[in-house]
Design an enzyme around this catalytic site. Structure first.
Site, short mmCIF file in Angstrom:
data_model
loop_
_atom_site.label_atom_id
_atom_site.label_comp_id
_atom_site.label_asym_id
_atom_site.label_seq_id
_atom_site.Cartn_x
_atom_site.Cartn_y
_atom_site.Cartn_z
N ASP A 128 0.87 -1.29 -0.29
CA ASP A 128 0.01 -0.06 0.00
C ASP A 128 0.91 1.19 0.07
O ASP A 128 1.75 1.52 0.78
CB ASP A 128 -1.01 -0.21 1.07
N ASP A 138 -8.56 0.63 6.37
CA ASP A 138 -7.74 0.60 7.44
C ASP A 138 -8.26 1.29 9.15
O ASP A 138 -8.42 0.59 9.91
CB ASP A 138 -6.35 1.26 7.13
N HIS A 184 -9.34 5.01 -1.96
CA HIS A 184 -8.94 5.09 -0.83
C HIS A 184 -9.52 5.94 0.33
O HIS A 184 -10.63 6.25 0.06
CB HIS A 184 -7.32 5.59 -0.88
#
Ligand code: G3H
Ligand code: 13P
Ligand code: ZN
Length: 306
Positions: free
Chosen positions: A81, A254, A209
Protein backbone atom coordinates in the site's frame (compact mmCIF):
# COMPACT_ATOMS: atom_id res chain seq x y z
CA UNK A 1 -3.72 -22.17 -2.81
CA UNK A 2 -1.17 -20.03 -4.70
CA UNK A 3 -1.49 -16.29 -4.25
CA UNK A 4 -3.51 -14.42 -6.86
CA UNK A 5 -2.22 -11.30 -8.55
CA UNK A 6 -4.10 -8.12 -7.72
CA UNK A 7 -5.34 -7.77 -11.29
CA UNK A 8 -6.73 -11.32 -11.45
CA UNK A 9 -8.99 -10.48 -8.52
CA UNK A 10 -9.85 -6.91 -9.52
CA UNK A 11 -10.53 -7.40 -13.23
CA UNK A 12 -13.40 -9.72 -12.37
CA UNK A 13 -14.67 -7.17 -9.84
CA UNK A 14 -14.76 -4.25 -12.30
CA UNK A 15 -16.44 -6.45 -14.91
CA UNK A 16 -18.90 -7.87 -12.40
CA UNK A 17 -19.56 -4.47 -10.78
CA UNK A 18 -18.65 -5.50 -7.26
CA UNK A 19 -15.98 -4.20 -4.90
CA UNK A 20 -13.09 -6.12 -3.36
CA UNK A 21 -11.80 -5.14 0.06
CA UNK A 22 -8.14 -4.24 0.50
CA UNK A 23 -7.67 -4.31 4.26
CA UNK A 24 -4.49 -3.07 5.92
CA UNK A 25 -2.78 -5.44 8.31
CA UNK A 26 0.00 -4.99 10.86
CA UNK A 27 -0.09 -8.20 12.88
CA UNK A 28 -1.45 -11.72 13.30
CA UNK A 29 -4.79 -10.73 14.84
CA UNK A 30 -5.67 -8.27 12.07
CA UNK A 31 -4.61 -10.77 9.39
CA UNK A 32 -6.71 -13.54 10.93
CA UNK A 33 -9.76 -11.29 11.31
CA UNK A 34 -9.61 -10.35 7.61
CA UNK A 35 -9.06 -13.87 6.31
CA UNK A 36 -11.61 -15.54 8.60
CA UNK A 37 -14.25 -13.05 7.46
CA UNK A 38 -13.29 -13.45 3.79
CA UNK A 39 -13.54 -17.24 4.07
CA UNK A 40 -16.87 -17.05 5.87
CA UNK A 41 -18.31 -14.76 3.18
CA UNK A 42 -16.53 -16.54 0.30
CA UNK A 43 -15.02 -13.21 -0.77
CA UNK A 44 -11.75 -12.61 -2.61
CA UNK A 45 -9.63 -10.10 -0.70
CA UNK A 46 -6.38 -8.14 -0.74
CA UNK A 47 -4.14 -8.02 2.32
CA UNK A 48 -2.42 -4.64 2.27
CA UNK A 49 0.86 -3.84 4.00
CA UNK A 50 2.08 -0.26 4.15
CA UNK A 51 5.75 0.63 4.39
CA UNK A 52 5.01 1.54 8.02
CA UNK A 53 3.60 -1.93 8.64
CA UNK A 54 6.66 -3.51 7.03
CA UNK A 55 8.96 -1.39 9.21
CA UNK A 56 6.96 -2.40 12.29
CA UNK A 57 6.71 -6.14 11.65
CA UNK A 58 9.66 -6.86 9.38
CA UNK A 59 10.22 -10.26 7.82
CA UNK A 60 8.22 -12.18 10.47
CA UNK A 61 5.11 -10.14 9.60
CA UNK A 62 5.62 -10.45 5.85
CA UNK A 63 6.22 -14.21 5.96
CA UNK A 64 3.22 -14.74 8.26
CA UNK A 65 0.91 -12.69 6.02
CA UNK A 66 2.05 -14.48 2.85
CA UNK A 67 1.71 -17.88 4.53
CA UNK A 68 -1.80 -17.15 5.83
CA UNK A 69 -2.82 -15.78 2.42
CA UNK A 70 -1.55 -18.94 0.70
CA UNK A 71 -3.42 -21.35 2.95
CA UNK A 72 -6.69 -19.39 2.76
CA UNK A 73 -9.53 -21.08 0.86
CA UNK A 74 -10.42 -17.90 -1.07
CA UNK A 75 -8.37 -15.91 -3.63
CA UNK A 76 -5.98 -13.55 -1.84
CA UNK A 77 -3.40 -11.07 -3.16
CA UNK A 78 -0.71 -9.58 -0.93
CA UNK A 79 -0.36 -5.91 -1.77
CA UNK A 80 2.07 -3.06 -0.97
CA UNK A 81 0.00 0.00 0.00
CA UNK A 82 1.36 3.45 -0.97
CA UNK A 83 4.80 2.29 -2.09
CA UNK A 84 7.05 5.34 -2.13
CA UNK A 85 9.82 4.19 -4.46
CA UNK A 86 10.91 1.78 -7.17
CA UNK A 87 13.24 0.13 -4.64
CA UNK A 88 10.44 -0.42 -2.14
CA UNK A 89 8.24 -2.05 -4.81
CA UNK A 90 11.09 -4.29 -6.00
CA UNK A 91 11.86 -5.39 -2.44
CA UNK A 92 8.23 -6.39 -1.90
CA UNK A 93 8.19 -8.33 -5.17
CA UNK A 94 11.29 -10.24 -4.02
CA UNK A 95 9.52 -11.07 -0.77
CA UNK A 96 6.58 -12.54 -2.69
CA UNK A 97 3.97 -9.76 -2.90
CA UNK A 98 1.66 -10.19 -5.90
CA UNK A 99 0.53 -6.58 -6.15
CA UNK A 100 2.28 -3.26 -5.50
CA UNK A 101 1.19 0.35 -5.41
CA UNK A 102 3.63 3.01 -6.56
CA UNK A 103 2.38 6.31 -5.24
CA UNK A 104 4.02 9.27 -6.94
CA UNK A 105 0.80 11.28 -6.93
CA UNK A 106 2.54 14.21 -5.19
CA UNK A 107 4.89 14.60 -8.19
CA UNK A 108 4.02 16.31 -11.48
CA UNK A 109 2.41 14.18 -14.17
CA UNK A 110 5.64 13.62 -16.14
CA UNK A 111 7.56 12.36 -13.09
CA UNK A 112 4.61 10.28 -11.85
CA UNK A 113 4.33 8.72 -15.32
CA UNK A 114 8.06 7.99 -15.63
CA UNK A 115 8.40 6.47 -12.14
CA UNK A 116 5.20 4.43 -12.44
CA UNK A 117 6.17 3.06 -15.87
CA UNK A 118 9.52 1.86 -14.47
CA UNK A 119 7.75 -0.13 -11.76
CA UNK A 120 5.20 -1.50 -14.24
CA UNK A 121 7.90 -2.78 -16.59
CA UNK A 122 9.71 -4.70 -13.83
CA UNK A 123 6.58 -5.92 -12.02
CA UNK A 124 4.89 -7.17 -15.16
CA UNK A 125 8.00 -9.15 -16.10
CA UNK A 126 7.30 -11.34 -13.06
CA UNK A 127 3.48 -11.32 -13.14
CA UNK A 128 2.93 -8.77 -10.37
CA UNK A 129 0.15 -6.16 -10.73
CA UNK A 130 0.65 -2.43 -10.22
CA UNK A 131 -1.65 0.18 -8.71
CA UNK A 132 -0.85 3.82 -9.45
CA UNK A 133 -2.41 7.11 -8.39
CA UNK A 134 -3.06 10.44 -10.00
CA UNK A 135 -4.74 13.38 -8.26
CA UNK A 136 -4.37 14.53 -4.65
CA UNK A 137 -6.23 12.12 -2.45
CA UNK A 138 -5.32 13.44 0.97
CA UNK A 139 -5.85 17.00 -0.14
CA UNK A 140 -9.51 17.24 0.74
CA UNK A 141 -10.06 17.22 4.44
CA UNK A 142 -13.25 19.26 4.44
CA UNK A 143 -15.91 20.19 2.00
CA UNK A 144 -14.36 23.36 0.62
CA UNK A 145 -15.49 25.37 -2.39
CA UNK A 146 -15.84 23.40 -5.60
CA UNK A 147 -13.08 25.18 -7.53
CA UNK A 148 -10.55 24.34 -4.81
CA UNK A 149 -11.65 20.72 -4.68
CA UNK A 150 -11.58 20.44 -8.44
CA UNK A 151 -7.89 21.31 -8.44
CA UNK A 152 -7.03 18.17 -6.48
CA UNK A 153 -9.58 15.69 -7.84
CA UNK A 154 -8.38 13.26 -10.50
CA UNK A 155 -8.95 14.73 -13.96
CA UNK A 156 -10.47 12.20 -16.38
CA UNK A 157 -8.32 13.16 -19.40
CA UNK A 158 -5.13 13.04 -17.28
CA UNK A 159 -6.17 9.67 -15.85
CA UNK A 160 -6.68 8.23 -19.34
CA UNK A 161 -3.33 9.56 -20.59
CA UNK A 162 -1.58 8.34 -17.44
CA UNK A 163 -2.92 4.78 -17.74
CA UNK A 164 -2.01 4.63 -21.45
CA UNK A 165 1.52 5.94 -20.84
CA UNK A 166 2.31 3.85 -17.75
CA UNK A 167 0.62 0.50 -18.43
CA UNK A 168 -0.52 0.35 -14.78
CA UNK A 169 -3.24 -2.18 -13.94
CA UNK A 170 -5.50 -0.26 -11.58
CA UNK A 171 -5.85 3.36 -10.63
CA UNK A 172 -6.37 5.12 -7.31
CA UNK A 173 -8.53 8.17 -7.91
CA UNK A 174 -9.04 11.33 -5.87
CA UNK A 175 -12.82 11.64 -5.67
CA UNK A 176 -13.35 13.42 -2.36
CA UNK A 177 -12.25 10.80 0.18
CA UNK A 178 -9.32 11.11 2.58
CA UNK A 179 -7.47 8.83 5.00
CA UNK A 180 -8.19 8.55 8.71
CA UNK A 181 -11.19 9.00 11.03
CA UNK A 182 -11.94 12.66 10.19
CA UNK A 183 -13.24 12.72 6.66
CA UNK A 184 -14.99 16.07 6.91
CA UNK A 185 -17.83 17.49 8.91
CA UNK A 186 -21.29 16.02 8.42
CA UNK A 187 -21.66 13.46 5.67
CA UNK A 188 -18.41 13.35 3.68
CA UNK A 189 -18.93 13.89 0.04
CA UNK A 190 -17.96 11.63 -2.86
CA UNK A 191 -17.88 13.04 -6.36
CA UNK A 192 -19.84 10.26 -8.05
CA UNK A 193 -19.95 12.14 -11.36
CA UNK A 194 -16.18 12.18 -11.37
CA UNK A 195 -15.97 8.40 -10.92
CA UNK A 196 -18.36 7.94 -13.84
CA UNK A 197 -16.41 10.34 -16.07
CA UNK A 198 -13.13 8.54 -15.34
CA UNK A 199 -14.69 5.08 -15.72
CA UNK A 200 -16.10 6.06 -19.11
CA UNK A 201 -12.56 6.71 -20.37
CA UNK A 202 -10.61 3.83 -18.82
CA UNK A 203 -11.62 0.19 -18.43
CA UNK A 204 -9.21 -0.50 -15.56
CA UNK A 205 -10.40 -1.26 -12.03
CA UNK A 206 -10.59 2.00 -10.03
CA UNK A 207 -9.48 2.22 -6.41
CA UNK A 208 -11.09 4.14 -3.57
CA UNK A 209 -8.66 5.03 -0.78
CA UNK A 210 -9.93 6.52 2.47
CA UNK A 211 -13.12 4.46 2.26
CA UNK A 212 -13.65 3.63 5.95
CA UNK A 213 -17.17 4.07 7.30
CA UNK A 214 -16.03 5.12 10.81
CA UNK A 215 -19.20 3.65 12.43
CA UNK A 216 -20.67 6.13 14.92
CA UNK A 217 -21.56 3.34 17.36
CA UNK A 218 -17.88 2.43 17.56
CA UNK A 219 -16.84 6.07 17.94
CA UNK A 220 -19.32 6.44 20.82
CA UNK A 221 -18.04 3.26 22.49
CA UNK A 222 -14.43 4.42 22.00
CA UNK A 223 -15.16 7.78 23.62
CA UNK A 224 -17.22 6.19 26.41
CA UNK A 225 -14.24 3.98 27.23
CA UNK A 226 -11.98 7.00 27.71
CA UNK A 227 -10.90 7.61 24.11
CA UNK A 228 -11.00 11.04 22.51
CA UNK A 229 -12.12 11.14 18.89
CA UNK A 230 -13.78 14.40 17.91
CA UNK A 231 -15.82 14.99 14.76
CA UNK A 232 -15.04 11.51 13.50
CA UNK A 233 -16.88 10.79 10.26
CA UNK A 234 -16.52 8.24 7.48
CA UNK A 235 -17.91 7.38 4.08
CA UNK A 236 -21.57 6.34 4.14
CA UNK A 237 -22.10 2.76 3.01
CA UNK A 238 -24.66 3.89 0.40
CA UNK A 239 -21.93 5.96 -1.23
CA UNK A 240 -19.65 2.93 -1.32
CA UNK A 241 -22.42 0.76 -2.83
CA UNK A 242 -23.05 3.39 -5.51
CA UNK A 243 -19.33 3.88 -6.26
CA UNK A 244 -19.00 0.16 -6.92
CA UNK A 245 -21.66 0.32 -9.64
CA UNK A 246 -19.73 3.25 -11.17
CA UNK A 247 -16.35 1.52 -11.59
CA UNK A 248 -14.70 1.36 -8.16
CA UNK A 249 -13.39 -2.21 -7.79
CA UNK A 250 -10.88 -1.99 -4.92
CA UNK A 251 -11.92 -0.44 -1.64
CA UNK A 252 -9.27 0.32 0.98
CA UNK A 253 -10.09 0.05 4.66
CA UNK A 254 -7.71 0.58 7.56
CA UNK A 255 -9.25 3.11 9.96
CA UNK A 256 -12.34 0.99 10.74
CA UNK A 257 -10.15 -1.91 11.87
CA UNK A 258 -7.96 0.41 13.95
CA UNK A 259 -11.05 1.87 15.59
CA UNK A 260 -12.53 -1.56 16.34
CA UNK A 261 -9.22 -2.77 17.76
CA UNK A 262 -8.63 0.26 20.00
CA UNK A 263 -12.25 0.41 21.18
CA UNK A 264 -12.37 -3.18 22.36
CA UNK A 265 -8.99 -3.02 24.05
CA UNK A 266 -10.12 0.08 25.95
CA UNK A 267 -13.37 -1.66 26.95
CA UNK A 268 -11.71 -4.92 28.03
CA UNK A 269 -9.12 -3.18 30.20
CA UNK A 270 -11.66 -0.77 31.66
CA UNK A 271 -14.01 -3.61 32.61
CA UNK A 272 -11.28 -5.90 33.91
CA UNK A 273 -8.39 -3.78 35.25
CA UNK A 274 -6.59 -6.88 36.56
CA UNK A 275 -6.43 -8.48 33.13
CA UNK A 276 -2.86 -9.12 31.96
CA UNK A 277 -3.30 -12.04 29.55
CA UNK A 278 -2.64 -10.75 26.00
CA UNK A 279 -4.98 -13.40 24.56
CA UNK A 280 -7.88 -12.13 26.65
CA UNK A 281 -7.18 -8.58 25.46
CA UNK A 282 -6.34 -9.19 21.80
CA UNK A 283 -8.84 -12.02 21.24
CA UNK A 284 -11.97 -9.85 21.68
CA UNK A 285 -10.35 -7.14 19.53
CA UNK A 286 -9.84 -9.73 16.79
CA UNK A 287 -13.52 -10.71 17.00
CA UNK A 288 -14.66 -7.08 16.65
CA UNK A 289 -12.38 -6.50 13.65
CA UNK A 290 -13.78 -9.65 12.05
CA UNK A 291 -17.33 -8.29 12.52
CA UNK A 292 -16.28 -5.08 10.76
CA UNK A 293 -14.79 -7.00 7.82
CA UNK A 294 -17.91 -9.19 7.53
CA UNK A 295 -20.08 -6.06 7.31
CA UNK A 296 -17.78 -4.39 4.80
CA UNK A 297 -17.73 -7.41 2.50
CA UNK A 298 -21.54 -7.34 2.36
CA UNK A 299 -21.50 -3.62 1.51
CA UNK A 300 -18.88 -4.14 -1.22
CA UNK A 301 -20.94 -6.92 -2.80
CA UNK A 302 -18.06 -9.40 -2.95
CA UNK A 303 -19.70 -12.03 -0.73
CA UNK A 304 -20.07 -15.28 -2.67
CA UNK A 305 -17.70 -14.17 -5.46
CA UNK A 306 -14.81 -16.46 -4.42
O1 G3H B 1 -3.14 4.81 3.74
C1 G3H B 1 -2.57 4.57 4.79
C2 G3H B 1 -2.94 3.37 5.57
O2 G3H B 1 -3.98 3.66 6.47
C3 G3H B 1 -1.72 2.82 6.25
O3 G3H B 1 -1.28 3.67 7.25
O4 G3H B 1 1.14 4.09 6.79
O5 G3H B 1 0.18 4.33 9.12
O6 G3H B 1 0.45 2.07 8.08
P1 G3H B 1 0.21 3.54 7.85
P1 13P C 1 -9.11 4.67 5.66
O1 13P C 1 -8.23 5.55 6.48
O2 13P C 1 -10.39 5.35 5.28
O3 13P C 1 -9.36 3.34 6.27
O4 13P C 1 -8.33 4.39 4.26
C1 13P C 1 -7.27 3.47 4.24
C2 13P C 1 -6.49 3.53 2.96
O5 13P C 1 -6.85 4.19 2.00
C3 13P C 1 -5.27 2.74 2.91
O6 13P C 1 -4.56 2.92 1.72
ZN1 ZN D 1 -4.58 4.91 0.99
Amino acid sequence: MALYSGLEILKAAREGKYGVGAFNTNDMEITQSILEAAEEKRSPVLLALSEGAIKYGGRPLIDMVIHEAKVASVPVAVHLDHGSSYESCMQCIRWGFTSVMIDKSHEDEATNTKETARVVEAAHAVGVSVEAEIGRLGGIEEHVVVSEEDAVLTKPDEAARFMKNTGADFLAVAIGTSHGPNKGKGRPFIYHDRIVEIANLIPHPLVMHGASGVPQTLVERFNAAGGVLKEAAGIHEDDVRKAVTEGIAKINTDTDLRLAFATVIREVLQKDPKQIDPRKILGPAREEMKRIVLDRLDVFGSAGKA
